[in-house]
Design a protein around this motif. Structure first.
Motif, PDB file in Angstrom:
ATOM      1  N   ASP A  40      42.987  38.926  28.361  1.00  0.00           N
ATOM      2  CA  ASP A  40      43.815  39.678  29.300  1.00  0.00           C
ATOM      3  C   ASP A  40      42.932  40.381  30.331  1.00  0.00           C
ATOM      4  OD1 ASP A  40      46.127  38.891  28.032  1.00  0.00           O
ATOM      5  OD2 ASP A  40      46.311  40.735  26.841  1.00  0.00           O
ATOM      6  N   ASN A  41      41.819  40.921  29.865  1.00  0.00           N
ATOM      7  CA  ASN A  41      40.889  41.597  30.769  1.00  0.00           C
ATOM      8  C   ASN A  41      40.284  40.616  31.766  1.00  0.00           C
ATOM      9  OD1 ASN A  41      37.826  42.556  31.284  1.00  0.00           O
ATOM     10  ND2 ASN A  41      39.143  44.344  31.036  1.00  0.00           N
ATOM     11  N   LEU A  42      39.940  39.430  31.288  1.00  0.00           N
ATOM     12  CA  LEU A  42      39.412  38.389  32.174  1.00  0.00           C
ATOM     13  C   LEU A  42      40.447  37.997  33.228  1.00  0.00           C
ATOM     14  CD1 LEU A  42      37.487  35.808  29.939  1.00  0.00           C
ATOM     15  CD2 LEU A  42      36.588  37.022  31.941  1.00  0.00           C
ATOM     16  N   GLN A  43      41.673  37.856  32.806  1.00  0.00           N
ATOM     17  CA  GLN A  43      42.721  37.473  33.739  1.00  0.00           C
ATOM     18  C   GLN A  43      42.948  38.546  34.799  1.00  0.00           C
ATOM     19  OE1 GLN A  43      45.819  36.501  30.804  1.00  0.00           O
ATOM     20  NE2 GLN A  43      45.639  34.339  31.407  1.00  0.00           N
ATOM     21  N   GLN A  44      42.807  39.803  34.411  1.00  0.00           N
ATOM     22  CA  GLN A  44      42.940  40.889  35.375  1.00  0.00           C
ATOM     23  C   GLN A  44      41.816  40.833  36.407  1.00  0.00           C
ATOM     24  OE1 GLN A  44      43.277  44.780  33.615  1.00  0.00           O
ATOM     25  NE2 GLN A  44      43.140  45.838  35.578  1.00  0.00           N
ATOM     26  N   GLN A  45      40.580  40.587  35.924  1.00  0.00           N
ATOM     27  CA  GLN A  45      39.456  40.435  36.846  1.00  0.00           C
ATOM     28  C   GLN A  45      39.679  39.265  37.799  1.00  0.00           C
ATOM     29  OE1 GLN A  45      35.402  40.697  35.175  1.00  0.00           O
ATOM     30  NE2 GLN A  45      36.355  41.279  33.242  1.00  0.00           N
ATOM     31  N   ALA A  46      40.193  38.174  37.255  1.00  0.00           N
ATOM     32  CA  ALA A  46      40.434  36.986  38.077  1.00  0.00           C
ATOM     33  C   ALA A  46      41.471  37.271  39.151  1.00  0.00           C
ATOM     34  CB  ALA A  46      40.888  35.828  37.194  1.00  0.00           C
ATOM     35  N   GLN A  47      42.513  37.979  38.776  1.00  0.00           N
ATOM     36  CA  GLN A  47      43.570  38.293  39.731  1.00  0.00           C
ATOM     37  C   GLN A  47      43.025  39.129  40.888  1.00  0.00           C
ATOM     38  OE1 GLN A  47      46.874  40.387  37.992  1.00  0.00           O
ATOM     39  NE2 GLN A  47      48.242  39.916  39.691  1.00  0.00           N
ATOM     40  N   GLU A  48      42.131  40.067  40.576  1.00  0.00           N
ATOM     41  CA  GLU A  48      41.540  40.906  41.615  1.00  0.00           C
ATOM     42  C   GLU A  48      40.674  40.103  42.566  1.00  0.00           C
ATOM     43  OE1 GLU A  48      39.486  43.827  39.344  1.00  0.00           O
ATOM     44  OE2 GLU A  48      41.320  44.892  38.732  1.00  0.00           O
ATOM     45  N   LEU A  49      40.142  38.975  42.097  1.00  0.00           N
ATOM     46  CA  LEU A  49      39.294  38.114  42.915  1.00  0.00           C
ATOM     47  C   LEU A  49      40.066  36.937  43.495  1.00  0.00           C
ATOM     48  CD1 LEU A  49      36.181  38.017  40.529  1.00  0.00           C
ATOM     49  CD2 LEU A  49      36.321  39.215  42.732  1.00  0.00           C
ATOM     50  N   ASN A  50      41.374  36.938  43.260  1.00  0.00           N
ATOM     51  CA  ASN A  50      42.229  35.824  43.698  1.00  0.00           C
ATOM     52  C   ASN A  50      41.791  34.506  43.063  1.00  0.00           C
ATOM     53  OD1 ASN A  50      44.476  34.842  45.101  1.00  0.00           O
ATOM     54  ND2 ASN A  50      43.227  34.218  46.855  1.00  0.00           N
ATOM     55  N   LYS A  51      41.395  34.582  41.797  1.00  0.00           N
ATOM     56  CA  LYS A  51      41.002  33.407  41.028  1.00  0.00           C
ATOM     57  C   LYS A  51      41.969  33.235  39.850  1.00  0.00           C
ATOM     58  CE  LYS A  51      37.506  32.848  43.709  1.00  0.00           C
ATOM     59  NZ  LYS A  51      36.137  33.185  43.315  1.00  0.00           N
ATOM     60  N   LYS A  52      41.760  32.187  39.065  1.00  0.00           N
ATOM     61  CA  LYS A  52      42.707  31.885  37.996  1.00  0.00           C
ATOM     62  C   LYS A  52      42.006  31.675  36.660  1.00  0.00           C
ATOM     63  CE  LYS A  52      46.617  28.822  36.907  1.00  0.00           C
ATOM     64  NZ  LYS A  52      47.409  27.649  37.347  1.00  0.00           N
ATOM     65  N   VAL A  53      42.471  32.394  35.657  1.00  0.00           N
ATOM     66  CA  VAL A  53      42.024  32.211  34.275  1.00  0.00           C
ATOM     67  C   VAL A  53      43.245  31.871  33.433  1.00  0.00           C
ATOM     68  CG1 VAL A  53      41.121  33.346  32.212  1.00  0.00           C
ATOM     69  CG2 VAL A  53      39.995  33.711  34.409  1.00  0.00           C
ATOM     70  N   VAL A  54      43.172  30.761  32.721  1.00  0.00           N
ATOM     71  CA  VAL A  54      44.265  30.320  31.855  1.00  0.00           C
ATOM     72  C   VAL A  54      43.858  30.541  30.405  1.00  0.00           C
ATOM     73  CG1 VAL A  54      45.708  28.374  31.158  1.00  0.00           C
ATOM     74  CG2 VAL A  54      44.962  28.589  33.546  1.00  0.00           C
ATOM     75  N   ALA A  55      44.662  31.253  29.658  1.00  0.00           N
ATOM     76  CA  ALA A  55      44.366  31.525  28.249  1.00  0.00           C
ATOM     77  C   ALA A  55      44.667  30.300  27.394  1.00  0.00           C
ATOM     78  CB  ALA A  55      45.177  32.715  27.762  1.00  0.00           C
ATOM     79  N   VAL A  56      43.757  30.012  26.464  1.00  0.00           N
ATOM     80  CA  VAL A  56      43.929  28.886  25.526  1.00  0.00           C
ATOM     81  C   VAL A  56      43.682  29.418  24.121  1.00  0.00           C
ATOM     82  CG1 VAL A  56      43.079  26.635  24.795  1.00  0.00           C
ATOM     83  CG2 VAL A  56      43.172  27.202  27.234  1.00  0.00           C
TER      84      VAL A  56
END
Length: 240
Positions: A40-56
């Motif tokens: 979740d923390n990674l996804q938040q960082q990605a969102q701030e950078l306009n990038k995408k992290v998909v959880a698996v």
């Protein structure tokens, strides 16, 4: 845009690799078993950078771990980074079949199953990478960690063999072999044990996660195309 899958992305090294990857134009598929908060923390960082992290989510100690991942992944990947793992400490004669099976699944059997699945498409790509996070114990063996050393040694043997099979393509297969790295695992050591360990390392200190990440980034660099089947030691000269 490259599609990159990192197993063990909720761990200290896997998470740091994902954070570094977010500086590029990539989609990161971040694997975890139980620590969803780290993803979740990674996804938040990605969102701030306009990038995408998909959880698996998957249990890589299980014989079904690879398939659980595949059910959540795209049909093709450009980069596969195997960072999932754990260790079991103790005398080998006191180990159990369950412990050994879990170590071999997470470090060898499931990573190989994932690699085999994506290999045909990766061999056709103009750029593709497979990177294992192995260990100094896979190179030299570690007392009280015989099973872990065996699993990590298996990773290294596989990297060298597959690299030879695929060397005429644009796929490279390599491994980083960290020594003692500052992670939550090492913070559990007593002060006495930590001092003894540090004294045993020629560099006189534990490694930093960012130094392991730097080694991974070297393998991912397009300029490293001629480097395959290599085991890059990040251990401060500590060959146990």
């Amino acid at each position: 845009m490259k599609h990159i899958f990192v197993t063990g992305a909720s761990g200290a090294i896997g998470r740091a690799i994902c954070e570094a990857l977010l500086q590029q134009e990539v989609t990161v598929y971040a694997h975890y078993h139980t620590n969803r908060a780290a993803i979740d923390n990674l996804q938040q960082q990605a969102q701030e950078l306009n990038k995408k992290v998909v959880a698996v989510q998957a249990d890589m100690t299980s014989a079904t771990g690879a398939q659980e991942c595949l059910d959540q992944l795209p049909s093709e990947l450009d980069v596969l980074i195997h960072a999932a793992g754990h260790t079991v400490e103790g005398l080998f004669q006191e180990s159990t079949d369950t412990q050994l099976a879990g170590l071999l699944q997470v470090h060898v059997q499931q990573p190989l199953a994932l690699t085999r699945h994506f290999l045909p498409s990766m061999l056709r790509k103009p750029y593709a990478r497979v990177v294992f996070i192995s260990s100094v114990f896979g190179q030299t063996g570690g007392a009280y960690e015989s099973m872990y050393s065996t699993a990590k040694g298996g990773q290294i043997a596989f990297v060298k063999a597959l690299a030879k099979e695929t060397a005429r393509t644009k796929l490279t297969v390599n491994a980083v072999a960290p020594g003692a790295i500052e992670t939550p695992m090492t913070t559990k050591l007593s002060q006495e044990d930590l001092e003894a360990l540090t004294m045993d390392i020629p560099a006189g200190r534990l490694g930093h996660v960012k130094e392991v990440v730097h080694a991974v980034r070297y393998f991912l660099d397009p300029a490293s195309q001629y480097v395959t089947g290599h085991i890059l030691s990040v251990n401060g000269g500590w060959y146990t």
